[in-house]
Design an enzyme around this catalytic site. Structure first.
Site, mmCIF file in Angstrom:
data_model
loop_
_atom_site.group_PDB
_atom_site.id
_atom_site.type_symbol
_atom_site.label_atom_id
_atom_site.label_comp_id
_atom_site.label_asym_id
_atom_site.label_seq_id
_atom_site.Cartn_x
_atom_site.Cartn_y
_atom_site.Cartn_z
ATOM 1 N N HIS A 64 0.869 -1.186 0.000
ATOM 2 C CA HIS A 64 0.000 0.000 0.000
ATOM 3 C C HIS A 64 0.900 1.228 0.000
ATOM 4 C CE1 HIS A 64 -3.721 -2.288 0.742
ATOM 5 N NE2 HIS A 64 -2.937 -3.084 1.455
ATOM 6 N N LEU A 65 0.912 1.948 -1.111
ATOM 7 C CA LEU A 65 1.778 3.129 -1.219
ATOM 8 C C LEU A 65 1.050 4.423 -0.847
ATOM 9 C CD1 LEU A 65 3.787 2.307 -4.489
ATOM 10 C CD2 LEU A 65 4.610 2.200 -2.125
ATOM 11 N N ARG A 66 -0.271 4.349 -0.730
ATOM 12 C CA ARG A 66 -1.109 5.452 -0.213
ATOM 13 C C ARG A 66 -1.172 6.698 -1.087
ATOM 14 N NH1 ARG A 66 -3.509 1.826 2.822
ATOM 15 N NH2 ARG A 66 -2.659 1.470 4.879
ATOM 16 N N ASN A 96 -6.503 0.650 -2.975
ATOM 17 C CA ASN A 96 -7.366 1.358 -2.011
ATOM 18 C C ASN A 96 -6.779 2.706 -1.623
ATOM 19 O OD1 ASN A 96 -5.314 0.096 -0.553
ATOM 20 N ND2 ASN A 96 -6.579 -0.305 1.235
ATOM 21 N N ASP A 154 -8.712 -5.022 -2.645
ATOM 22 C CA ASP A 154 -8.043 -5.265 -1.367
ATOM 23 C C ASP A 154 -8.365 -4.207 -0.305
ATOM 24 O OD1 ASP A 154 -6.169 -6.791 0.291
ATOM 25 O OD2 ASP A 154 -5.101 -4.894 0.323
ATOM 26 N N ASP A 307 1.976 -6.939 2.425
ATOM 27 C CA ASP A 307 0.805 -6.163 2.865
ATOM 28 C C ASP A 307 1.261 -4.930 3.654
ATOM 29 O OD1 ASP A 307 -1.765 -5.280 3.154
ATOM 30 O OD2 ASP A 307 -2.433 -6.895 4.476
#
Ligand code: DOR
Length: 430
Positions: A64-66, A96, A154, A307
């Site tokens: 997750h790199l946001r 996400n 995800d 993750d």
């Protein structure tokens, strides 16, 4: 770009069944030669790798790199710097984000930002459904054209069986793997911990392991119906392992990953209410941990995926029940997996297969091997380097790890992407 000659390391390339001392010559962004006694050409950068492992670059298929939208937790530059420091040459970015990666504009932005950062390769994963709402399919063809290598909602499960069936059918036509976050939210309903003795003792609401496995069981029936490629994200329990094992025996096109934290921590780690141990799926029982370890060793679980889920104190310095789920993982994954090698659960070659060759194969990515002609994505590992995890020194913008203070053995000394050095441990290069 100067040639790089990595001299005298233990070259481990499970894709070619190769595990021997050799030199590795990288030339023009590709692996040129792998053999003993290569003479250095003029201008080549020679790096002594004696006592070190030289392996195909590690690939994290679940990061997750946001970015876009939550850059206060992480952005593509900090996340890829963390990846490089952890020995990863490529990461797959989960969708996400804010807004979610359900359209070409978001995918293109991520690809562009990754190119600007210029650290490791970033492969976006697009949404299965618009806005990750589980209702209408996202434009998968457009996402694929823009650079997505798989689809996933995800963070959320595709709960509706009809939507999942259509998603599998559509993705099958495009040859895109569908990655499921398997969680029956009717069963998890607000429980932040694994349902069992530990959650009862510490007074946290529990969610049963069956919340994961019932969705995997349903999905496998839909895979049998559609023939689509299906991948289980963060498999965490013995029953999921059993279902995946049986599905593979039936010849279904299914693969699965497991995180370093589900391999190394049990639900007992939540006993101190440290919110960095709140993850989704939750840390499971000792029996589940034993099952995922054995399954990773025998190949039922194909890959390790971090993750990596950065969160800020705003989401984590709150009561356990209120905290966001997730822990960072890019900079601790390798050392945690090397603990499994020390414990003789994995051989070094199996470790490299699960962290590099398998994710490359599942998603059809370059890398995953040091065969001459392959991309010069290489990780040089000191399997014995002793270090202590100090969260304040990690490259990630977030600090949410329960591994602070843990004595680690083994780390990436060099990370090379397309023949360029993107990370070097000071001791090796100066
Ligand atoms: O712990 C988790 N955190 N699990 C997920 O599935 C999502 C992730 C996140 O995005 O924070």
């Amino acid at each position: 770009m100067a040639d790089i000659l990595l001299r005298g390391g233990r070259v481990i390339d499970p894709a070619r069944n190769f595990d021997a001392s050799a030199d590795v010559l990288l030339q023009g962004g590709k692996v040129a030669r792998v053999e003993p006694g290569i003479a250095a050409s003029a201008g080549a950068r020679v790096i002594e790798a004696k006592g070190l492992w030289v392996v195909p670059g590690l690939i994290d298929m679940h990061t997750h790199l946001r970015e876009p939208g939550q850059e206060y937790k992480e952005n593509i530059e900090t996340g890829t710097a963390a990846a490089a420091a952890g020995g990863f040459t490529a990461v797959c970015a989960m969708p996400n984000t804010l807004p979610p990666n359900d359209n070409r504009a978001v995918t293109e932005l991520m690809v562009c930002r990754a190119r600007e950062a210029g650290i490791v390769r970033v492969y976006p994963i697009g949404c299965i459904t618009q806005g990750q709402k589980g209702e209408n399919l996202a434009e998968m063809g457009e996402l694929q054209e823009a650079g997505c290598v798989a689809v996933s909602d995800d963070g959320k499960c595709v709960m509706n069986s009809e939507v999942m069936r259509r998603a599998l059918e559509y993705a099958r036509g495009l040859g895109l793997p569908v990655i499921q976050h398997a969680e029956d939210t009717n069963l998890t309903a607000g429980g932040p911990a694994h349902e069992g003795a530990a959650s009862t003792r510490i007074g946290l609401r529990g969610q049963p392991a069956a919340a994961e496995s019932v969705m995997v069981a349903r999905d496998l029936e839909l895979v049998a119906l559609t023939g689509a490629r299906y991948h289980v994200a963060h498999a965490s329990c013995a029953e999921t392992v059993r279902l995946v094992r049986e599905a593979k025996r039936r010849g279904l096109p299914v693969t699965a990953e497991v995180t370093p934290h589900h391999l190394t921590l049990t639900d007992e780690a939540c006993a101190g209410y440290d919110t960095s141990t709140r993850v989704n799926p939750p840390l499971r029982s000792a029996e589940d941990v034993a099952a995922v370890r054995a399954a990773l060793a025998d190949g039922t679980l194909d890959a390790v995926a971090t993750d990596h889920a950065p969160h800020s104190p705003v989401e984590k310095d709150v009561e356990f029940e209120q905290a966001a789920s997730g822990m960072i993982g890019l900079e601790t994954a390798l050392a945690l997996c090397l603990e499994l090698v020390d414990a003789k659960i994995l051989t070094p070659a199996v470790l490299v297969a699960r962290m590099s060759a398998a994710p490359a194969k599942i998603l059809g990515l370059p890398g995953g091997t040091l065969a001459p002609g392959a991309a010069a994505d290489v990780t040089v590992i000191d399997p014995r380097a002793a270090w202590t995890c100090d969260p304040s020194r990690l490259r990630s913008r977030s600090r949410n790890t329960p591994f602070g203070g843990r004595a680690m053995h083994g780390r990436a000394m060099l990370t090379i992407v397309a023949g360029n050095l993107v990370f070097a441990e000071e001791k090796l290069i100066g």
